[in-house]
Write a protein that holds these residues in place. Structure first.
Motif, PDB file in Angstrom:
ATOM      1  N   SER A 297       0.954  -3.382  -1.590  1.00 25.41           N
ATOM      2  CA  SER A 297       0.841  -4.584  -0.762  1.00 25.41           C
ATOM      3  C   SER A 297       1.846  -5.660  -1.172  1.00 25.41           C
ATOM      4  O   SER A 297       2.322  -6.416  -0.333  1.00 25.41           O
TER       5      SER A 297
ATOM      6  N   ARG B  38       5.471  -6.706   0.505  1.00 25.80           N
ATOM      7  CA  ARG B  38       5.438  -7.136   1.901  1.00 25.80           C
ATOM      8  C   ARG B  38       4.809  -8.509   2.075  1.00 25.80           C
ATOM      9  O   ARG B  38       5.062  -9.189   3.057  1.00 25.80           O
ATOM     10  N   SER B  39       3.945  -8.918   1.165  1.00 23.52           N
ATOM     11  CA  SER B  39       3.206 -10.153   1.416  1.00 23.52           C
ATOM     12  C   SER B  39       3.003 -11.016   0.179  1.00 23.52           C
ATOM     13  O   SER B  39       2.756 -12.196   0.288  1.00 23.52           O
TER      14      SER B  39
ATOM     15  N   ASN C 180       0.543 -10.336  -1.800  1.00 24.30           N
ATOM     16  CA  ASN C 180      -0.824  -9.986  -2.194  1.00 24.30           C
ATOM     17  C   ASN C 180      -1.576 -11.191  -2.772  1.00 24.30           C
ATOM     18  O   ASN C 180      -1.517 -12.266  -2.189  1.00 24.30           O
ATOM     19  N   VAL C 181      -2.232 -11.064  -3.905  1.00 22.33           N
ATOM     20  CA  VAL C 181      -3.010 -12.183  -4.449  1.00 22.33           C
ATOM     21  C   VAL C 181      -2.110 -13.259  -5.058  1.00 22.33           C
ATOM     22  O   VAL C 181      -2.579 -14.351  -5.374  1.00 22.33           O
TER      23      VAL C 181
ATOM     24  N   LYS D  36       0.284 -14.590  -3.456  1.00 16.88           N
ATOM     25  CA  LYS D  36       0.817 -15.317  -2.311  1.00 16.88           C
ATOM     26  C   LYS D  36       0.718 -16.825  -2.548  1.00 16.88           C
ATOM     27  O   LYS D  36      -0.313 -17.322  -2.961  1.00 16.88           O
TER      28      LYS D  36
ATOM     29  N   SER E 131       7.057   1.245   4.605  1.00 17.55           N
ATOM     30  CA  SER E 131       6.121   0.572   3.710  1.00 17.55           C
ATOM     31  C   SER E 131       4.952   1.496   3.433  1.00 17.55           C
ATOM     32  O   SER E 131       4.453   2.152   4.348  1.00 17.55           O
ATOM     33  N   VAL E 132       4.556   1.526   2.194  1.00 13.76           N
ATOM     34  CA  VAL E 132       3.360   2.282   1.825  1.00 13.76           C
ATOM     35  C   VAL E 132       2.313   1.251   1.423  1.00 13.76           C
ATOM     36  O   VAL E 132       2.513   0.506   0.467  1.00 13.76           O
TER      37      VAL E 132
ATOM     38  N   CYS F 108      -3.466  -0.693  -2.631  1.00 12.43           N
ATOM     39  CA  CYS F 108      -3.336  -1.517  -3.839  1.00 12.43           C
ATOM     40  C   CYS F 108      -4.129  -0.842  -4.950  1.00 12.43           C
ATOM     41  O   CYS F 108      -5.238  -1.182  -5.191  1.00 12.43           O
TER      42      CYS F 108
ATOM     43  N   LYS G  73       8.854  10.321   4.881  1.00 13.05           N
ATOM     44  CA  LYS G  73       9.304   9.550   6.039  1.00 13.05           C
ATOM     45  C   LYS G  73      10.649   8.898   5.754  1.00 13.05           C
ATOM     46  O   LYS G  73      11.545   8.870   6.598  1.00 13.05           O
TER      47      LYS G  73
ATOM     48  N   PRO H 252      -6.581 -12.611  -1.318  1.00 16.25           N
ATOM     49  CA  PRO H 252      -5.180 -12.670  -0.863  1.00 16.25           C
ATOM     50  C   PRO H 252      -5.014 -13.218   0.551  1.00 16.25           C
ATOM     51  O   PRO H 252      -3.931 -13.132   1.099  1.00 16.25           O
ATOM     52  N   GLN H 253      -6.036 -13.778   1.144  1.00 21.44           N
ATOM     53  CA  GLN H 253      -5.982 -14.374   2.487  1.00 21.44           C
ATOM     54  C   GLN H 253      -5.448 -13.385   3.508  1.00 21.44           C
ATOM     55  O   GLN H 253      -4.512 -13.679   4.261  1.00 21.44           O
ATOM     56  N   ALA H 254      -6.025 -12.201   3.500  1.00 18.01           N
ATOM     57  CA  ALA H 254      -5.543 -11.151   4.390  1.00 18.01           C
ATOM     58  C   ALA H 254      -6.216 -11.213   5.755  1.00 18.01           C
ATOM     59  O   ALA H 254      -5.782 -10.557   6.676  1.00 18.01           O
TER      60      ALA H 254
ATOM     61  N   LEU I 167      -3.339  -5.383   6.337  1.00 20.53           N
ATOM     62  CA  LEU I 167      -3.468  -4.458   5.208  1.00 20.53           C
ATOM     63  C   LEU I 167      -2.300  -4.576   4.226  1.00 20.53           C
ATOM     64  O   LEU I 167      -2.375  -4.052   3.120  1.00 20.53           O
ATOM     65  N   THR I 168      -1.220  -5.263   4.616  1.00 19.86           N
ATOM     66  CA  THR I 168      -0.144  -5.461   3.634  1.00 19.86           C
ATOM     67  C   THR I 168      -0.503  -6.570   2.650  1.00 19.86           C
ATOM     68  O   THR I 168       0.130  -6.707   1.617  1.00 19.86           O
ATOM     69  N   SER I 169      -1.491  -7.384   2.993  1.00 22.06           N
ATOM     70  CA  SER I 169      -1.943  -8.422   2.067  1.00 22.06           C
ATOM     71  C   SER I 169      -3.184  -7.988   1.300  1.00 22.06           C
ATOM     72  O   SER I 169      -3.530  -8.596   0.301  1.00 22.06           O
ATOM     73  N   CYS I 170      -3.838  -6.961   1.805  1.00 22.14           N
ATOM     74  CA  CYS I 170      -5.163  -6.595   1.291  1.00 22.14           C
ATOM     75  C   CYS I 170      -5.068  -6.022  -0.123  1.00 22.14           C
ATOM     76  O   CYS I 170      -4.128  -5.314  -0.458  1.00 22.14           O
ATOM     77  N   THR I 171      -6.058  -6.377  -0.950  1.00 17.41           N
ATOM     78  CA  THR I 171      -6.161  -5.798  -2.298  1.00 17.41           C
ATOM     79  C   THR I 171      -7.172  -4.665  -2.327  1.00 17.41           C
ATOM     80  O   THR I 171      -7.367  -4.058  -3.366  1.00 17.41           O
ATOM     81  N   PHE I 172      -7.849  -4.425  -1.224  1.00 13.19           N
ATOM     82  CA  PHE I 172      -8.861  -3.365  -1.115  1.00 13.19           C
ATOM     83  C   PHE I 172      -9.949  -3.536  -2.176  1.00 13.19           C
ATOM     84  O   PHE I 172     -10.383  -2.578  -2.789  1.00 13.19           O
TER      85      PHE I 172
ATOM     86  N   ILE J  29      -1.907   4.850   4.423  1.00  9.46           N
ATOM     87  CA  ILE J  29      -1.476   3.607   5.050  1.00  9.46           C
ATOM     88  C   ILE J  29       0.045   3.549   4.920  1.00  9.46           C
ATOM     89  O   ILE J  29       0.583   2.879   4.049  1.00  9.46           O
ATOM     90  N   VAL J  30       0.715   4.329   5.756  1.00 13.67           N
ATOM     91  CA  VAL J  30       2.173   4.422   5.696  1.00 13.67           C
ATOM     92  C   VAL J  30       2.718   4.034   7.055  1.00 13.67           C
ATOM     93  O   VAL J  30       2.209   4.490   8.079  1.00 13.67           O
ATOM     94  N   GLY J  31       3.727   3.172   7.081  1.00 15.80           N
ATOM     95  CA  GLY J  31       4.278   2.770   8.364  1.00 15.80           C
ATOM     96  C   GLY J  31       5.640   2.148   8.227  1.00 15.80           C
ATOM     97  O   GLY J  31       6.108   1.864   7.128  1.00 15.80           O
TER      98      GLY J  31
ATOM     99  N   PRO K  11       5.365  -3.760  10.938  1.00 13.50           N
ATOM    100  CA  PRO K  11       4.217  -4.545  10.469  1.00 13.50           C
ATOM    101  C   PRO K  11       2.949  -4.271  11.261  1.00 13.50           C
ATOM    102  O   PRO K  11       1.848  -4.408  10.743  1.00 13.50           O
TER     103      PRO K  11
ATOM    104  N   PHE L 200       0.097  -2.003  10.075  1.00 18.38           N
ATOM    105  CA  PHE L 200      -0.772  -2.416   8.976  1.00 18.38           C
ATOM    106  C   PHE L 200      -1.815  -3.431   9.415  1.00 18.38           C
ATOM    107  O   PHE L 200      -2.423  -4.078   8.590  1.00 18.38           O
TER     108      PHE L 200
END
Lengths: 188, 158
Positions: free
Chosen positions: A90, A93-94, A96-97, A99, A117-118, A121, A134, B57-59, B80-85, B106-108, B111, B114
């Motif tokens: 994550s 791209r962003s 994550n925590v 941010k 992108s994969v 987390c 890919k 992470p404010q996802a 999901l690019t911000s998510c920590t799961f 989760i492959v792409g 944006p 995700f």
């Protein structure tokens, strides 16, 4: 004469270069596990190389910290075209925590075009293998495209590469500007 | 024995390799309770906003779009690019509208690959039967009636 043979060899050996841009090490561990016998990405020719100059696929992990951003740009500029950038997890791209942190200069899209992108987390090794597969496909496409343009990368990629080199040489790129901005904010 | 691992070595010659066949074969399933791609069910969501509050992470982003008839169209988007799961949103969801599935692929390249989102319409609450003034008047009338009854009862006992 040897073109076909070279093409086949190139297709069967996409070498990976891994940049850790402030990652927590979770994604790095998973990437290494991809190369172990259990997941064994080397059967498809993925090989972790030590230098960006021999790399085809660049894997970036971590939320691009202020300390790493200059090095990231300089390293990306050294990767020959065609290259494929993969963001791992994550963070790139962003953020994550992390941010919104003062120490983060991300996301990665600010500095380069991210091809694959994969998410996760951290991502599972299978997901990383799928992402790399890919990326290899995209790399193949880019190589074909480049051949059409007489060995040159299509214009946006060339522009991006030149820009990266300029940034690395003169240090006038985004990273410096971002850092200066952050310093000014800190002073004020 | 001179070669203590010889038996093992010979046995390994006839066993299958330990390498997973993926991507040539189907990807193996994740462990139970694996926290992968988020699944959101907007039909049971009540728009309390708790998931958004607890997301580190404010996802999660919420878009409230008012409709002309007074209803609200509410869209929750999980990036999901911000998510920590971490699964905190699913834990805090009182209506169990959020689940973390066992899908980890989760492959792409874009944006949009995700984003997980869902939309539902929140009905406008029905208008109350009586206005507050009417209710106050009714209360006063009831009070007066009670008072009169009490006075009457008092007069009769005298």
């Amino acid at each position: 004469m040897f073109q076909k043979w070279i093409d086949k060899s190139m297709r069967k050996s996409p070498w990976i270069y891994h940049i850790n841009a402030g990652s927590c090490n979770g994604c790095d561990i998973e990437l290494v596990s991809v190369l172990t016998p259990r997941y064994d990405a080397e059967r498809f020719g993925f090989h972790l190389t030590g230098t960006p100059r021999q790399a085809d696929i660049v894997v970036v992990s971590g939320p691009i910290t202020m300390q790493s951003v200059d090095r990231l740009i300089r390293t990306l500029a050294q990767v020959p075209e065609p290259k494929c950038v993969v963001s791992l997890g994550s963070c790139p791209r962003s953020g994550n925590v992390f941010k919104g942190s003062f120490a983060i200069a991300g996301p990665l899209e600010k500095y380069t075009h991210v091809d694959v992108s994969v998410g996760g987390c951290t991502p599972k090794p299978e997901a990383i293998v799928a992402g790399l597969a890919k990326a290899a496909e995209i790399l193949e496409e880019k190589r074909r495209e480049m051949r059409k343009h007489g060995g040159m990368a299509p214009s946006p990629a060339v522009a991006a590469a030149v820009e990266h080199e300029e940034r690395a040489e003169f240090g006038t790129g985004d990273a410096t500007a971002v850092r200066q901005g952050a310093e000014q904010e800190a002073d004020a | 024995m001179i070669f203590p691992y010889l038996g093992q070595a010979i046995r390994n010659l006839f066993t299958k390799p330990a390498t997973e066949k993926f991507p040539l074969a189907e990807a193996p399933a994740a462990q139970p309770h694996y926290r992968g791609r988020i699944a959101y069910d907007p039909s049971v969501c009540v728009n309390c906003g708790m998931c958004q509050k607890v997301c580190a992470p404010q996802a999660i982003s919420r878009d409230i779009h008012p409709l002309p008839n007074g209803d609200q169209e509410i869209t929750l988007t999980f990036d999901l690019t911000s998510c920590t799961f971490c699964g905190t949103c699913a834990d805090f969801c009182a209506r169990h509208a959020i689940h973390l599935t066992e899908d980890y692929m989760i492959v792409g390249t874009k944006p949009e690959d995700f984003l997980v989102s869902g939309t539902f319409t929140k009905k406008k609450p029905p208008a109350p039967k009586f206005t507050p003034e009417q209710i106050a008047a009714m209360k006063a009338a009831a009070e007066a009636k009670k008072k009169a009854a009490a006075e009457k009862a008092a007069a009769e006992t005298k």
